[in-house]
Design an enzyme around this catalytic site. Structure first.
Site, PDB file in Angstrom:
ATOM      1  N   HIS A 103       0.857  -1.187   0.000  1.00  0.00           N
ATOM      2  CA  HIS A 103       0.000   0.000   0.000  1.00  0.00           C
ATOM      3  C   HIS A 103       0.894   1.238   0.000  1.00  0.00           C
ATOM      4  CE1 HIS A 103      -3.298   2.656   0.667  1.00  0.00           C
ATOM      5  NE2 HIS A 103      -2.746   3.135   1.752  1.00  0.00           N
ATOM      6  N   ASP A 144       1.161   4.985  -0.254  1.00  0.00           N
ATOM      7  CA  ASP A 144       0.486   6.289  -0.191  1.00  0.00           C
ATOM      8  C   ASP A 144       1.191   7.306  -1.070  1.00  0.00           C
ATOM      9  OD1 ASP A 144      -1.648   5.862   1.720  1.00  0.00           O
ATOM     10  OD2 ASP A 144      -0.075   5.571   3.214  1.00  0.00           O
ATOM     11  N   ASP A 148      -7.826   1.595   1.960  1.00  0.00           N
ATOM     12  CA  ASP A 148      -7.451   2.458   3.089  1.00  0.00           C
ATOM     13  C   ASP A 148      -8.334   3.690   3.295  1.00  0.00           C
ATOM     14  OD1 ASP A 148      -5.915   3.075   5.314  1.00  0.00           O
ATOM     15  OD2 ASP A 148      -4.450   4.236   4.191  1.00  0.00           O
ATOM     16  N   HIS A 179      -5.971   9.671  -0.596  1.00  0.00           N
ATOM     17  CA  HIS A 179      -6.679   9.688   0.695  1.00  0.00           C
ATOM     18  C   HIS A 179      -5.857  10.249   1.857  1.00  0.00           C
ATOM     19  CE1 HIS A 179      -4.827   5.656   0.324  1.00  0.00           C
ATOM     20  NE2 HIS A 179      -4.568   5.812   1.586  1.00  0.00           N
TER      21      HIS A 179
HETATM   22 ZN   LIG Z   1      -3.157   4.919   2.737  1.00  0.00          ZN
END
Ligand SMILES: [Zn+2]
Length: 1027
Positions: free
Chosen positions: A53, A55, A177, A419
């Site tokens: 994941h 970001d 997420d 996000h």
């Molecule tokens: Zn995230």
């Protein structure tokens, strides 16, 4: 002159370069479902899904994450992750991996050798490397506007399509997420052609009930207006997106590897297999089919993928050797969705959304709906300008292969949807970097706009257009030029009239239109309150000049020439102070007004007290509005009850917002164009209430900050409207700028809510509007906002929106900074507007329709470009093309042109949308609408046109989604059946349900001359036009 456009509707023409083929050589494509490892019908299939994941900015900036710098903040380097994963995948064809964030992938891809790229193409073509989601970033779902979500999805999918062809097509959404999930996004994922959607975070009470009742996987209907075609199979994963406890085989984790030397004192195979089998058996009880997804990865995992795969290989081997009632297989989100489909299960249904998200009784993730209000506004303006820029490019440079100047803003807007970007949940230095990226994008697009405007205007002197910081009431060009040009561009597909306000010095200005005729103007003095409160403002302006840009053509502009030091007929407004003692008389109501509406002020309280609707027989609506604040909860987060209010979490200390110390000075000014009430509430809160001539709404322009923290208490500021409407604890908030969803105080549609946070637990995301309806009459009230905010209706007749927050504690969800934004050590000031609409549903233009149109006008505002005249005299200027009607003629009132942008080679991407819901104006504008492209796009020489899915990466007639079985029929309308008392479910017939499916292709041309497109309420259709 009307141009002749010939539409040749032939498949041959449509097989254009619009969708490049993969350049990969002679590799037999077995990607997609064909490449999935087989599952078994008789036992549990455990889908081991290796993933990372990544970001797109959070604790570190995008580049810091990509390159792996600043390791003391977080040990995370995306370049190593992809490198390492590719190496490990190449070693064994059984292994699988899913990658998600296209912005990172592109950066990595461009650095690779041709040989390495070929290896990756092979992995993708064999389904060993799969993409899920595939947008530029994994977007948030609360604060994002659908316009930007569609753009960033398109931009990411285009990269995958250009690079990998059909095999780059993601089968599944992957929103693991984001902090809660929106219904409109479910609709958009369905329209993009995804077969399923996997999500991570849903309310802890909802989750526990769903696991208990095997409802964690469901058929989710994205839109009641669109029906079946908006359904998407959605699964909430057992452990968010983490591996089972004890099985994180990453260099970032402390779990043990699998030690399989029987002679080793640390031999642990039996123990590990027992533990895994026990965990999975328990988790599987919560899911309906004989498939379970186990995510093997986490934030920035797989920097050394060998460690993972070595242990996952062993885990799979030893569990399968045990011959239990389960089999483990390497899998991907796409393969998991396909296995769910093939299990022939009947799924429960869902028609509401997953907001608000709570992770424990005191942690409602409703603060981020408002966190960093200036970033949220800046992002919205970024979208506005990106659309303007793309439209101007499409209109002046269509077919030009060099779109490089559009790239920075397209990319920046994709990044901003992440996000931890639009949400405001990143560290401060990352916010600063997002702003840098956005500003670079805007500047690059400004050069595109400058070229386009100068091209069209054919000015003998090149004009150097700039964008002013009108939100700061400062503008170098208008303040410091003796003559300047103002060009007002309209990105909407209907003509728009708008009031232009520019800061100037003095009052002697004349505004000329394209015919050389002076326009009526009004000069409004800048208030001392504004000047003193707007910190960091660099301006000597004394006034704002206001004029009306009347009927600016769609996708076109009007230019104006402004001269200083000319004898002017401007109406110069002056402030009149409202004295408190005016309340002693009967005529104590002081009002501002226009032809349609009057706003009365009670001079004893200084508050707005009443709205009079002149065009509804002078109907009076008692209404007060004020700006208040909650004290943010302090806490050390050691236990749930000690949770602090922070960037994610809104947790007020106390039940009621405070007024604080007030000054309450009111001034009023009037003129022919605008009437304004200036309210100074205290030293850090002020507001201007205004009505412009002819408008049917009231603007409340709030100015908040620097929020004082000398008392050691963070504050969360709201604007509250209190009316006499009987609203039965019910209100409506929009989903990402589109459909309105019904909300009921202290209630959730799908479980019995236990609520310990009565304020924050009733907050919902408000991206474009919040509304209440009177239950005893047909009166409705809407508040339209200019950026995403949190909002609620905590009492009947009330609406509140949070506008700004400054907090002194971290809320312990990883960011490890308090949300305390400062510039030069001073708290930031936020400024924005709410637009109040009140009316009756039986009016010729119902308030629902007016509000939606208003929201569109605020989203895609006319763009004001300013340039010093630079020696260009008025006479010379009059020779320019100062009025431009774009390639578009007027669209019907219920159609919005969502996208017109240069696509590939000689093609354009066009999106049309019916932006009303069925219920907005059933008798009139909510009906389906048909437009003829030949008539509305006379300015483009279109050779052919073909429809795609929403993301522009699949031809609509080739896109086939999996069909699913639901355990019950959906309700016709969630809003209709969601009542306080348990409703008797009204179900539509299955046959009726099916009849809503429309054959899109059959709506295209019938005779080769016309090209008619029909749009149902809330429908978006996407086309590639070859020109
Ligand atoms: Zn995230």
């Amino acid at each position: 002159m009307k141009l002749y456009v010939i539409f040749i509707l032939s498949i041959l023409f449509c097989m254009s370069d619009a969708r490049p083929k993969s350049t990969q050589k002679n590799v037999k494509a077995t990607c997609g479902y064909e490449s999935c490892h087989p599952t078994r019908r008789d036992i549990l299939n455990v889908h081991i899904v290796p993933h990372t994941h990544d970001d797109v900015g959070w604790l570190k900036t995008i580049d810091q994450y990509y390159y792996g710098s600043r390791t003391l903040i977080q040990k995370a380097g995306v370049q190593y992750i992809i490198d390492s994963v590719i190496d490990e995948l190449l070693k064994d064809p059984v292994r699988r991996f899913v990658y998600v964030e296209s912005s990172f992938f592109e950066k990595w891809w461009l650095e690779q050798s041709v040989q390495r790229q070929d290896q990756v193409r092979e992995l993708v073509s064999e389904g060993r490397l799969e993409f899920a989601g595939g947008a530029w970033s994994m977007n948030d779902e609360a604060a994002v506007h659908y316009h930007s979500v569609v753009d960033q999805l398109t931009w990411g999918l285009r990269l995958l399509n250009d690079t990998f062809g059909e095999c780059g097509l993601p089968k599944s959404g992957w929103q693991i997420d984001p902090f809660g999930h929106s219904r409109e996004l479910a609709n958009l994922w369905a329209a993009a052609g995804f077969d399923g959607l996997l999500i991570g975070r849903i309310d802890y009470q909802d989750k526990s009930r769903r696991i208990k009742e095997q409802e964690a996987e469901m058929m989710w209907r994205g839109s009641d207006d669109l029906g079946t075609e908006s359904d998407i199979l959605t699964g909430a994963m057992y452990n968010t997106y983490s591996p089972p406890p004890g099985f994180c085989f990453d260099i970032l984790c402390a779990d043990d590897p699998i030690i399989d030397d029987v002679n080793s004192p640390d031999y642990n195979v039996d123990k590990m297999v027992d533990k895994f089998v026990s965990y999975v058996s328990n988790a599987a009880k919560g899911y309906k089919s004989n498939n379970l997804i186990i995510t093997m990865g986490g934030d920035f995992t797989y920097q050394d993928a060998l460690v993972w795969y070595k242990n996952l290989d062993k885990l799979i081997k030893y569990v399968n050797e045990r011959q239990t009632n389960m089999t483990l297989l390497y899998s991907t989100p796409g393969c998991y969705i396909k296995a769910l489909h093939d299990s022939n299960t009947e799924w429960p249904t869902k028609q509401d959304d997953f907001f608000p998200y709570a992770s424990d009784p005191h942690a409602f993730w409703t603060g981020y709906f408002t966190s960093r209000p200036n970033s949220k506004f800046y992002e919205r303006r970024g979208n506005n300008f990106l659309q303007v820029c793309k439209q101007l490019f499409a209109q002046t440079k269509a077919g030009d292969p060099d779109q490089s100047k559009l790239y920075p803003l397209r990319s920046a807007m994709g990044i901003m949807q992440h996000h931890d970007a639009i949400t405001g949940t990143e560290k401060q230095h990352v916010t600063n970097d997002y702003h840098r990226i956005l500003e670079n994008g805007i500047q690059s697009c400004l050069s595109v706009a400058n070229d386009a405007l100068n091209d069209i205007m054919a000015s003998p002197t090149k004009l150097n257009f700039t964008l002013c910081q009108l939100n700061m009431t400062q503008c170098d060009v208008s303040e410091n030029s003796n003559a300047f040009v103002v060009t007002v561009y309209n990105p909407l597909c209907q003509p728009i009239s708008n009031y232009i306000r520019l800061p100037v010095i003095g009052t002697d200005y004349v505004v000329m239109n394209a015919a050389g005729i002076p326009l009526p103007t009004q000069m409004v003095p800048l208030s001392q309150t504004l000047v003193s409160q707007l910190k960091n403002r660099e301006s000597n302006a004394t006034h704002e000049i206001i004029f009306k840009a009347d009927q600016v053509p769609p996708l076109g502009f009007r230019s104006y020439y402004v001269l200083k030091n000319t004898s002017s007929d401007a109406f110069v407004s002056e402030f009149k102070k409202i004295e408190k003692d005016e309340s002693s008389t009967k005529a104590d109501m002081i009002a501002i007004e226009n032809e349609n509406i009057q706003v009365s002020v009670d001079s004893s309280t200084g508050l707005v007290s009443k709205i009079t609707l002149k065009n509804l027989g002078n109907a009076e609506v008692p209404l007060t509005q004020d700006i208040l604040y909650y004290n943010g909860m302090k806490g050390n987060n050691s236990i749930f009850a000690n949770r602090a209010s922070g960037a994610y979490i809104f947790r007020p200390d106390g039940d009621k917002p405070e007024v604080g110390e007030t000054i309450r000075e009111n001034m009023i000014l009037k003129g022919p164009i605008v009437q304004e009430l200036h309210q100074r509430i205290n030293n850090w809160i002020s507001q201007v209430v205004r009505v412009y001539s002819q408008d049917n709404h009231v603007e409340f322009e709030w100015l908040v900050g620097p929020i004082p923290i000398e008392d050691g208490i963070g504050k969360e500021v709201i604007s509250r409207f209190s009316s006499n409407l009987n609203t039965d604890s019910t209100f409506y908030t929009d989903s990402n700028g589109r459909q309105l969803l019904k909300r009921i105080l202290n209630k959730r549609p799908t479980w019995d809510l236990e609520l310990e946070e009565p304020i924050s637990g009733n907050y919902y995301p408000v991206t474009s509007m919040i509304s209440i309806k009177d239950t005893t009459s047909n009166r409705e009230l809407y508040v339209v906002n200019d950026r995403a905010q949190g909002g609620s209706s905590l009492k009947d007749g009330e609406v509140e929106l949070m506008v700004h927050r400054r907090l002194l504690h971290d809320d312990a969800f990883g960011v490890e900074e308090a949300l305390n934004e400062t510039i030069n050590g001073v708290g930031i000031v936020a400024r924005g507007s709410h637009y109040l609409v009140i009316g009756n549903t039986d009016e010729s233009e119902p308030p629902a329709v007016y509000s939606r149109q208003l929201a569109l006008k605020k989203l895609l505002q006319t763009q004001t470009f300013l340039a010093p005249a630079n020696g260009l005299s008025l006479t010379q200027w009059l020779e320019n093309n100062n009025t431009f009607t774009g390639v578009l003629s007027n669209m019907p009132d219920n159609v919005h042109m969502l996208t017109l942008e240069p696509w590939k080679d000689k093609s354009l991407l066009l999106r049309l949308e019916h932006y009303l819901q069925k219920t907005d104006d059933p008798a009139n504008l909510s009906k389906p609408v048909t437009v003829d492209l030949e008539e509305i796009l006379p300015g483009l020489k279109i050779k052919s046109i073909k429809e795609t899915t929403l993301g522009g990466n699949q031809w609509k007639d080739e896109a086939k989604r999996l069909q699913w079985k639901a355990s019950k029929n959906m309700d016709e309308s969630f809003n209709d059946i969601y009542h306080k008392t348990c409703p008797e479910t009204k179900s539509e017939e299955v046959s009726k349900n099916k009849s809503t499916l429309r054959d899109h292709i059959s709506n295209l041309s019938k005779n080769g001359k016309k090209f008619e497109i029909t749009l149902s309420p809330m429908e978006i259709r996407t086309f590639v036009l070859d020109i």
